[in-house]
Design a protein around this motif. Sequence first.
Motif, short mmCIF file in Angstrom:
data_model
loop_
_atom_site.label_atom_id
_atom_site.label_comp_id
_atom_site.label_asym_id
_atom_site.label_seq_id
_atom_site.Cartn_x
_atom_site.Cartn_y
_atom_site.Cartn_z
N TRP A 33 35.77 35.31 44.32
CA TRP A 33 36.28 36.00 43.14
C TRP A 33 35.57 37.34 42.97
CZ3 TRP A 33 32.85 37.35 39.34
CH2 TRP A 33 31.63 36.68 39.32
N ASN A 34 36.23 38.26 42.29
CA ASN A 34 35.60 39.53 41.94
C ASN A 34 36.36 40.18 40.81
OD1 ASN A 34 37.47 41.77 43.03
ND2 ASN A 34 37.28 40.38 44.77
N TYR A 35 35.66 40.99 40.08
CA TYR A 35 36.31 41.84 39.09
C TYR A 35 35.49 43.10 38.89
CZ TYR A 35 33.25 39.81 35.37
OH TYR A 35 32.20 39.38 34.60
N SER A 36 36.19 44.12 38.42
CA SER A 36 35.53 45.40 38.18
C SER A 36 36.22 46.13 37.05
CB SER A 36 35.53 46.25 39.45
OG SER A 36 36.86 46.50 39.86
N GLY A 37 35.49 47.04 36.46
CA GLY A 37 35.98 47.89 35.38
C GLY A 37 34.99 49.03 35.23
N THR A 38 35.14 49.82 34.20
CA THR A 38 34.23 50.94 33.98
C THR A 38 32.81 50.43 33.80
OG1 THR A 38 36.03 52.17 32.93
CG2 THR A 38 33.78 52.96 32.54
N GLY A 39 31.93 50.73 34.76
CA GLY A 39 30.54 50.31 34.70
C GLY A 39 30.31 48.83 34.97
N ILE A 40 31.33 48.13 35.51
CA ILE A 40 31.22 46.68 35.76
C ILE A 40 31.60 46.38 37.20
CG2 ILE A 40 32.05 44.38 35.12
CD1 ILE A 40 33.03 45.65 32.46
N GLU A 41 30.77 45.63 37.87
CA GLU A 41 31.07 45.13 39.22
C GLU A 41 30.52 43.72 39.32
OE1 GLU A 41 32.95 45.18 42.61
OE2 GLU A 41 32.83 47.06 41.47
N ALA A 42 31.41 42.73 39.45
CA ALA A 42 30.99 41.33 39.53
C ALA A 42 31.75 40.65 40.66
CB ALA A 42 31.25 40.61 38.22
N ASN A 43 31.05 39.76 41.39
CA ASN A 43 31.72 39.01 42.46
C ASN A 43 30.88 37.79 42.81
OD1 ASN A 43 29.78 39.66 44.66
ND2 ASN A 43 30.51 41.74 44.27
N GLY A 44 31.53 36.86 43.53
CA GLY A 44 30.83 35.65 43.94
C GLY A 44 31.78 34.58 44.41
N THR A 45 31.36 33.32 44.24
CA THR A 45 32.19 32.18 44.62
C THR A 45 32.26 31.18 43.48
OG1 THR A 45 30.31 31.00 45.59
CG2 THR A 45 31.61 32.37 47.08
N PHE A 46 33.35 30.45 43.43
CA PHE A 46 33.56 29.33 42.51
C PHE A 46 33.65 28.06 43.33
CE2 PHE A 46 36.55 32.16 39.85
CZ PHE A 46 35.61 32.42 38.89
N THR A 47 33.34 26.94 42.72
CA THR A 47 33.71 25.63 43.21
C THR A 47 34.63 25.04 42.15
OG1 THR A 47 31.57 25.36 44.29
CG2 THR A 47 32.87 23.36 43.94
N THR A 48 35.76 24.48 42.60
CA THR A 48 36.71 23.85 41.68
C THR A 48 37.11 22.48 42.21
OG1 THR A 48 38.74 24.65 42.74
CG2 THR A 48 37.72 26.11 41.09
N PHE A 57 46.35 25.21 36.86
CA PHE A 57 44.97 25.68 36.80
C PHE A 57 44.00 24.65 37.37
CE2 PHE A 57 46.99 28.35 33.64
CZ PHE A 57 46.40 29.58 33.87
N TYR A 58 43.04 25.14 38.15
CA TYR A 58 41.95 24.33 38.71
C TYR A 58 40.75 24.46 37.77
CZ TYR A 58 44.67 24.61 43.04
OH TYR A 58 45.66 24.53 43.98
N THR A 59 39.91 23.44 37.69
CA THR A 59 38.73 23.46 36.84
C THR A 59 37.52 23.95 37.62
OG1 THR A 59 39.59 21.62 35.53
CG2 THR A 59 37.23 22.09 35.34
N ILE A 60 36.90 25.03 37.14
CA ILE A 60 35.71 25.58 37.78
C ILE A 60 34.52 24.69 37.41
CG2 ILE A 60 34.15 27.57 37.91
CD1 ILE A 60 36.57 29.29 36.92
N SER A 61 33.80 24.23 38.44
CA SER A 61 32.63 23.37 38.20
C SER A 61 31.32 24.02 38.63
CB SER A 61 32.81 22.03 38.92
OG SER A 61 32.97 22.25 40.31
N GLY A 62 31.41 25.10 39.37
CA GLY A 62 30.20 25.79 39.81
C GLY A 62 30.49 27.25 40.08
N ILE A 63 29.46 28.08 39.98
CA ILE A 63 29.62 29.52 40.19
C ILE A 63 28.35 30.10 40.81
CG2 ILE A 63 28.80 30.09 37.87
CD1 ILE A 63 30.87 32.40 37.82
N THR A 64 28.54 31.07 41.69
CA THR A 64 27.43 31.87 42.22
C THR A 64 27.90 33.30 42.26
OG1 THR A 64 28.12 31.65 44.52
CG2 THR A 64 26.58 29.99 43.70
N GLY A 65 26.96 34.23 42.37
CA GLY A 65 27.35 35.62 42.51
C GLY A 65 26.43 36.56 41.77
#
Length: 195
Positions: A33-48, A57-65
């Motif tokens: 996953w990733n997202y960006s906007g003005t002054g924002i940069e985020a990315n990583g992985t989900f576990t669902t 929709f899948y349920t997110i159970s874990g996140i890294t990034g």
Amino acid sequence: MKNIALVSATVLITTSGLLFQTMQAASALNWNWNYSGTGIEANGTFTTNDTPNNLGFYTISGITGTRNGETITGLQAAGTPIPGNEPFDVDNFISLDAQQLTGDGFGYSTSGGNYSSPFFASFLPTPGYLEVFSAPPIIPGFENLGSEDSELPISFTATIITVPEPTSILSLFALSILGASSALKRKKSSKFTQN
């Protein structure tokens, strides 16, 4: 004859272990996953989970990034708001559809003590994604956004990371059977050459 039974039992146990271990691993999906906007940069992985709900929709159970260079340290529990954005609870749902997040979105904390919650804002004149960001000092309530806090438009995407095909499991099974039969043939031929 005992050797054939022993080899057969070993092959069966080994391949059963491989099959069941792979089946357990397949009960979860990994996403980039990733997202960006003005002054924002985020990315990583989900576990669902591996099965979507009736709305897709899948349920997110874990996140890294990372978000702006800060390591993500945890997923906000579903049914609770990120600190500073009360009373808006996250649901931690993700979809493969064009609208990948719900209006509740997901939330996470970072190593800098900050919190973030991307979500789908259907209430905008042109619906799209927003990110609520809370940074210390955190004052409870969404109406108390300080100068360190923000709610900004973002571009968001998430994709499932390719999982191994079931055919690879069958290939392992076939190879183990071929290996076992080859070992039996070698053992039989060595008996004949010894006599």
